[in-house]
Scaffold this active site. Structure first.
Site, PDB file in Angstrom:
ATOM      1  N   GLU A 199     -10.012   6.203   0.283  1.00 45.06           N
ATOM      2  CA  GLU A 199      -8.660   6.768   0.101  1.00 45.06           C
ATOM      3  C   GLU A 199      -8.030   6.282  -1.198  1.00 45.06           C
ATOM      4  O   GLU A 199      -7.012   5.595  -1.181  1.00 45.06           O
ATOM      5  CB  GLU A 199      -7.758   6.317   1.257  1.00 45.06           C
ATOM      6  CG  GLU A 199      -8.236   6.674   2.634  1.00 45.06           C
ATOM      7  CD  GLU A 199      -7.440   5.953   3.727  1.00 45.06           C
ATOM      8  OE1 GLU A 199      -6.791   4.928   3.432  1.00 45.06           O
ATOM      9  OE2 GLU A 199      -7.472   6.422   4.863  1.00 45.06           O
ATOM     10  N   ARG A 216       8.314  -0.135 -10.900  1.00 45.73           N
ATOM     11  CA  ARG A 216       7.235  -1.121 -10.746  1.00 45.73           C
ATOM     12  C   ARG A 216       7.490  -2.445 -11.475  1.00 45.73           C
ATOM     13  O   ARG A 216       7.256  -3.510 -10.898  1.00 45.73           O
ATOM     14  CB  ARG A 216       5.885  -0.524 -11.156  1.00 45.73           C
ATOM     15  CG  ARG A 216       5.475   0.686 -10.293  1.00 45.73           C
ATOM     16  CD  ARG A 216       4.028   1.109 -10.527  1.00 45.73           C
ATOM     17  NE  ARG A 216       3.124   0.069 -10.065  1.00 45.73           N
ATOM     18  CZ  ARG A 216       2.516  -0.798 -10.843  1.00 45.73           C
ATOM     19  NH1 ARG A 216       2.648  -0.741 -12.148  1.00 45.73           N
ATOM     20  NH2 ARG A 216       1.751  -1.726 -10.328  1.00 45.73           N
ATOM     21  N   CYS A 262      22.594  -1.264 -14.483  1.00 47.54           N
ATOM     22  CA  CYS A 262      23.368  -2.494 -14.341  1.00 47.54           C
ATOM     23  C   CYS A 262      22.677  -3.500 -13.417  1.00 47.54           C
ATOM     24  O   CYS A 262      23.203  -3.845 -12.346  1.00 47.54           O
ATOM     25  CB  CYS A 262      24.770  -2.153 -13.848  1.00 47.54           C
ATOM     26  SG  CYS A 262      25.514  -0.899 -14.898  1.00 47.54           S
ATOM     27  N   GLU A 263      21.495  -3.916 -13.783  1.00 43.95           N
ATOM     28  CA  GLU A 263      20.717  -4.935 -13.060  1.00 43.95           C
ATOM     29  C   GLU A 263      19.852  -5.618 -14.115  1.00 43.95           C
ATOM     30  O   GLU A 263      19.225  -4.936 -14.926  1.00 43.95           O
ATOM     31  CB  GLU A 263      19.730  -4.293 -12.066  1.00 43.95           C
ATOM     32  CG  GLU A 263      20.306  -3.357 -11.065  1.00 43.95           C
ATOM     33  CD  GLU A 263      20.499  -4.004  -9.711  1.00 43.95           C
ATOM     34  OE1 GLU A 263      19.972  -5.125  -9.505  1.00 43.95           O
ATOM     35  OE2 GLU A 263      21.176  -3.390  -8.886  1.00 43.95           O
TER      36      GLU A 263
HETATM   37  C1  LIG Z   1      -1.407   3.270  -0.192  1.00 42.61           C
HETATM   38  C2  LIG Z   1      -2.621   3.537   0.589  1.00 42.61           C
HETATM   39  C3  LIG Z   1      -3.802   3.956  -0.039  1.00 42.61           C
HETATM   40  C4  LIG Z   1      -3.924   4.092  -1.538  1.00 42.61           C
HETATM   41  O1  LIG Z   1      -3.848   2.883  -2.216  1.00 42.61           O
HETATM   42  P1  LIG Z   1      -4.143   2.826  -3.790  1.00 42.61           P
HETATM   43  O2  LIG Z   1      -3.963   1.420  -4.139  1.00 42.61           O
HETATM   44  O3  LIG Z   1      -3.152   3.715  -4.436  1.00 42.61           O
HETATM   45  O4  LIG Z   1      -5.538   3.298  -3.987  1.00 42.61           O
HETATM   46  C5  LIG Z   1      -4.886   4.242   0.750  1.00 42.61           C
HETATM   47  N1  LIG Z   1      -4.836   4.112   2.094  1.00 42.61           N
HETATM   48  C6  LIG Z   1      -3.722   3.700   2.736  1.00 42.61           C
HETATM   49  C7  LIG Z   1      -3.739   3.573   4.219  1.00 42.61           C
HETATM   50  C8  LIG Z   1      -2.586   3.403   2.011  1.00 42.61           C
HETATM   51  O5  LIG Z   1      -1.483   2.991   2.639  1.00 42.61           O
END
Ligand SMILES: *Cc1c(COP(=O)(O)O)cnc(C)c1O
Length: 457
Positions: free
Chosen positions: A298, A337, A369-370
């Site tokens: 993922e 970030r 303003c931070e």
């Molecule tokens: C955020 C997330 C990802 C992706 O993470 P990356 O660091 O962007 O690759 C994959 N799986 C789950 C369950 C997540 O919460």
């Protein structure tokens, strides 16, 4: 706990030249200045204004293909699901859908977005520690590929909902392998103290429970140990534990068809060495090659992070006794970030002339303003004047999706470049849109009298 990271030494920052050279989709030209794929960034800034997110579709496609080729070459049965939360723009989702990627979603909104972008329901995995009842009903109704269950409580909830709907959901148990991904505290998800996943020691009993419940069929395991992971070691440790658990479950007579290995692959924000997809594929192979399981990954950040940047203009340069502040028209409401994770982003001027001037240290800040509205400290940059423009690099992931309207600043426009063409994929909203859905109550339109009963002791 991960040790607090030591402050970065600006003397070790990559030079402007090194930042460009390490990014094959960026180039600098004598007249056009900084170019993304084949489009000069100044022409986008001239036409659309700033702040504006710019994504390279060719770059995203190339990364998708690189990842897929590396996974295929491993000889394993691996399927990639794009983690929608990294960048959920429909144009981005449909690009990955066209590349044959499934989607990993974490809310009803993301599920509906993925479907709207053309991701087939049977290629969608639903993760997240608190899935709402309406989101689960939608997932069950659409018969999505898999629901990753994060707790015993959630398993019971899904079973009851699915049984009432006459459906059987394919569920994987998301386990917490208790490994430290060595990443920032706020994006580590696989240690025992993190809120995610089922404690490793409880997973086998819960799998048996899932096998006995109506409305659910346990198909496998899942884990996601964190984000911006910069070495393969945490993956090796987590996957070894998952493989052990597959053995344990099978020995107890359970079917385990699939292991979802999560995302998290890091990118070289500061030109630091990070693992390549080939390395991840080798670790997957090492852990699972003799298990006959279907694997899922993922990735989010790795696919889109390097393919995007945030264009901003210099409002003014403020010189004080001790520092030079370059104040941009982009702020932490756009790209949070640096404020949230202390993250380092490359910053490049985009004009041809600015790219070749001598550099001197500056703090690059936003107008909000931070004090945390700071993109970079002691960054070596040319003497940028008012109206100079810069690109904040590697902002394609967890950029626009995390932006807010803080300080009544509208969300930035978004542009997609593809080779030598570009398109506005999200308009800059008019300021009035910020309060168009707000209501000021008329005086005394409603009453809700207090009972004045004493509070219970
Ligand atoms: C955020 C997330 C990802 C992706 O993470 P990356 O660091 O962007 O690759 C994959 N799986 C789950 C369950 C997540 O919460």
């Amino acid at each position: 706990m991960a040790a607090p990271s030591a402050p970065l030494d600006p003397a070790e920052d990559p030079s402007l030249e090194e930042l460009v050279v390490a990014r094959p989709f960026l180039s600098r030209h004598a007249f056009d200045g900084l170019v993304l794929e084949d489009v000069p960034l100044s022409s986008i800034a001239d036409a659309v204004g700033t702040p504006t997110w710019v994504y390279g579709a060719g770059t995203m496609r190339a990364r998708a293909r690189h990842l897929r080729a590396a996974l295929q070459a491993s000889g394993m049965d691996v399927h990639a699901h794009y983690a929608v939360k990294a960048n959920d723009h429909l144009a981005v989702l449909s690009l990955f859908a066209a590349e044959g990627f499934g989607a990993d979603v974490v809310s009803e909104g993301e599920l509906r977005r993925a479907r709207a972008a053309g991701v087939p329901a049977d290629r969608i995995v639903f993760s997240g520690v608190g899935k709402s009842v309406s989101a689960l009903r939608l997932a069950l109704g659409e018969e999505i590929e898999q629901i990753n269950v994060e707790s015993a409580e959630e398993l019971e909830m899904i079973s009851a909902l699915a049984a009432a709907m006459g459906r059987t959901a394919r569920v994987a148990l998301r386990v917490n392998p208790d490994v430290d991904a060595g990443t920032h505290e706020k994006i580590s998800t696989g240690r025992a103290q993190d809120k995610f996943g089922i404690p490793f020691a409880e997973a086998a009993a819960l799998y048996a429970r899932a096998a006995a419940l109506p409305g659910v069929r346990p198909v496998g395991l899942a884990a996601h140990i964190g984000s911006q992971i910069e070495t393969l070691e945490p993956y090796r440790a987590a996957f070894a534990r998952l493989a052990d658990l597959v053995h344990t479950l099978r020995a107890a007579g359970h079917a385990v068809e699939t292991v979802d290995c999560g995302g998290g692959l890091g990118i070289p924000y500061r030109n630091q060495p990070v693992p390549r997809p080939e390395g991840l594929a080798a670790v997957l192979r090492g852990a699972f090659h003799n298990l006959d399981v279907r694997l899922l990954v993922e990735p989010g950040r790795w696919l889109v992070g390097p393919a995007g940047l945030l264009l901003a203009s210099v409002i003014l340069v403020k010189q004080t006794e001790g520092a030079r502040f370059v104040v941009l028209d982009a702020g932490m409401n756009d790209l949070v970030r640096p404020a949230m994770y202390d993250s380092w982003h490359g910053i490049l001027p985009i004009a041809a002339a600015d790219l070749v001037l001598p550099v001197e240290p500056a703090d690059v800040v936003g107008p909000i303003c931070e004090s945390s509205d700071t993109f970079a400290r002691r960054r070596r940059l040319p003497p940028l004047g008012p109206a100079a423009r810069v690109a904040i690099l590697d902002a394609g992931a967890y950029g626009a999706v995390m932006s807010s309207a803080y300080n009544a600043r509208p969300r930035a426009a978004e542009v997609m470049v593809d080779g030598d063409r570009w398109t506005v994929i999200r308009e800059r909203p008019p300021l009035e849109a910020l309060w168009a859905d707000e209501h000021v109550p008329a005086p005394a339109t409603q009453t809700a009298p207090l009972s004045r009963a004493p509070a219970p002791a």
